[in-house]
Design an enzyme around this catalytic site. Structure first.
Site, PDB file in Angstrom:
ATOM      1  N   GLY A  90      16.307 -37.918   0.249  1.00 55.17           N
ATOM      2  CA  GLY A  90      16.168 -38.950  -0.567  1.00 55.17           C
ATOM      3  C   GLY A  90      15.043 -39.675  -0.129  1.00 55.17           C
TER       4      GLY A  90
ATOM      5  N   ALA B 145      13.264 -36.155  -8.052  1.00 53.98           N
ATOM      6  CA  ALA B 145      13.521 -36.230  -9.458  1.00 53.98           C
ATOM      7  C   ALA B 145      13.763 -37.966  -9.577  1.00 53.98           C
ATOM      8  CB  ALA B 145      14.707 -35.371 -10.028  1.00 53.98           C
TER       9      ALA B 145
ATOM     10  N   GLU C  97      14.035 -32.114   0.061  1.00 47.85           N
ATOM     11  CA  GLU C  97      14.996 -32.533  -1.094  1.00 47.85           C
ATOM     12  C   GLU C  97      15.547 -33.599  -0.789  1.00 47.85           C
ATOM     13  OE1 GLU C  97      16.941 -30.307  -4.029  1.00 47.85           O
ATOM     14  OE2 GLU C  97      15.971 -28.390  -3.263  1.00 47.85           O
TER      15      GLU C  97
ATOM     16  N   GLU D  71       0.767  -1.235   0.045  1.00 46.60           N
ATOM     17  CA  GLU D  71       0.140  -0.019  -0.232  1.00 46.60           C
ATOM     18  C   GLU D  71       1.009   1.160   0.098  1.00 46.60           C
ATOM     19  OE1 GLU D  71      -2.226  -3.018   2.620  1.00 46.60           O
ATOM     20  OE2 GLU D  71      -0.164  -2.709   1.995  1.00 46.60           O
TER      21      GLU D  71
END
Length: 345
Positions: free
Chosen positions: A282, A150, A280, A46
Site C-alpha cells: 500500500g 494502481a 505491491e 550458446e
C-alpha cells in the site's frame, strides 16, 4: 544481435536468478543456428544454439552473436566459452560484459587467448535494459526494486475506510502477473495482507511465482491468511519474532527505524540471491521505499474513474513517467526508471 536479444527475452520468467541470454550463429552472412537460455539449471543459450545446427561441423569458422559474455566457470552447466573454443568459431560478438565477479571479462579473455576475434558493445544499451535487474544486483549488491501501484484518475488507491477498489481489468491483470514472473520476490506490508488476504502468485501468465515477502515489524500477520496457510514459500520480516514452519520463515531484524529496517531486508535478499523484488504494498510501504531511495523502477496503473476521496496514492515527488500506453478500455500504464535513486545508500 537484435535477434539474440529477441530470443533472450523468451526466457523471461523462467531463468532467474540467471540473466536473459540469446545466441545466434552466422556463417557466410546466413543464420545457421540460434538458441536461448530457456530455464534455470538447464542449457545456456550458446549450447542450445550449437545444438540447433543441422550439421555440427558448420560452426567451424562461424560468427557468434550473443547478448552476454559467455560464461567461463563451471556452474550448473559447463563453461560456454570453452564450448565456443572447442567448436572452432572464428568470431564472437558480445552485447554486454557479464558483471558477475566469477565471469567479469574472464570469458572474453579465454576466447581471445584461443585466437578468437572478440567484439564487445554492439547494442549495449538494449542489452543493459534487458538485463537491468541482473546487472543492478551484481553491481550494487542489492536487489532491483520495482514499485507497482494502481489508482483512480484523481490519485486514490482505496476508499476512505480502506475498502479495496478493483482498478484492474482482465488485460492489466495479465500484465501484472507477467511482471510478477519477471521478479524473484513480491513484497507487501502487513496491513495490505490483512485487508486483501492475497495469494501473491501467478495465475494469469506462464512463469514462476515470486517468493512472497511481508513487512510485519510487530508480528501482526494472522495465521489464517492464505499466505500462511498455502504450501508456497513465505518470508515475514519482524522486529523481534523468529520462527520457521516448513517453508514459512519469520525473521527478526531488531528494533530499527523504518529505513534501516528496509535496508536490512535488502541485505537479507542479496545474501539469499533474491535479485529483484516487486513492491505491491500500500501507500505506506511504497512511501517508505521511495523515501529511503530504494526504488529503481515505477509502474503506475490509472483507471479512468474518480473516487473523490479515499487513501491517497504514493507521494512520488519529481517522478516523471516516460512511457504511457492503454491497457484495455480504461487503464493507462505509465513507467518511470529512477537510476539516481538507486545510487542512494
Amino acid at each position: 544481435m537484435q535477434r539474440a536479444l529477441d530470443l533472450a527475452i523468451m526466457g523471461s520468467g523462467f531463468v532467474a536468478p540467471n540473466p536473459l541470454v540469446g545466441c545466434v550463429i552466422v556463417k557466410d552472412e546466413v543464420v545457421i543456428g540460434e538458441g536461448y537460455h530457456q530455464k534455470y539449471g538447464e542449457a545456456h543459450a550458446e549450447v542450445n544454439a550449437v545444438n540447433s545446427l543441422v550439421n555440427p561441423l558448420d560452426i567451424i569458422g562461424a560468427t557468434i552473436y550473443v547478448n552476454l559474455e559467455p560464461c567461463s566457470h563451471h556452474g550448473k552447466t559447463p563453461p560456454c566459452a570453452d564450448l565456443l573454443i572447442k567448436s572452432r568459431v572464428k568470431r564472437v560478438v558480445i552485447c554486454n560484459i557479464d558483471p558477475n565477479p566469477i565471469v567479469a571479462g574472464e570469458g572474453i579473455a579465454r576466447l581471445k587467448a584461443a585466437g578468437i576475434e572478440v567484439e564487445v558493445g554492439l547494442l549495449a544499451e538494449k542489452g543493459e535494459e534487458l538485463n537491468r535487474k541482473f546487472f543492478h544486483f551484481q553491481r550494487e549488491k542489492k536487489p532491483y526494486i520495482t514499485l507497482k501501484f494502481a489508482c483512480s484518475q484523481d490519485n486514490f488507491v482505496a476508499k476512505a475506510d480502506g475498502t479495496p477498489v478493483a482498478f484492474s481489468n482482465s488485460e492489466s491483470q495479465q500484465l501484472v502477473h507477467k511482471m510478477r514472473t519477471e521478479n524473484q520476490g513480491i513484497l507487501i506490508g502487513v496491513q495490505t495482507a490483512i485487508a486483501d488476504n492475497p495469494s501473491l502468485n501467478v495465475r494469469f501468465w506462464q512463469g514462476k511465482s515470486p517468493i512472497r515477502i511481508i513487512i510485519d515489524p510487530s508480528n501482526r500477520l494472522p495465521k489464517e491468511l492464505k499466505l500462511v496457510q498455502d504450501p508456497e514459500p513465505l518470508i515475514v520480516f519482524t522486529k523481534h519474532h523468529s520462527e520457521a514452519v516448513v517453508n514459512k520463515k519469520w525473521i527478526a531484524l531488531g528494533d530499527k527505524n523504518p529505513i534501516e529496517f528496509l535496508k536490512c531486508i535488502l541485505i537479507y535478499c542479496y545474501q539469499n540471491n533474491i535479485q529483484s523484488i516487486m513492491v505491491e504494498g500500500g501507500t505506506h510501504t511504497a512511501n517508505q521505499f521511495y523515501t529511503a531511495g530504494l526504488i529503481n523502477e515505477i509502474w503506475k496503473i490509472e483507471k479512468q474513474i474518480k473516487l473523490r476521496e479515499g487513501i491517497l496514492a504514493p507521494i512520488l515527488t519529481d517522478v516523471v513517467f516516460e512511457k504511457k500506453f492503454m491497457v484495455g478500455q480504461d487503464n493507462i500504464w505509465s513507467k518511470a526508471i529512477l537510476p539516481k535513486l538507486s545510487q542512494i545508500n
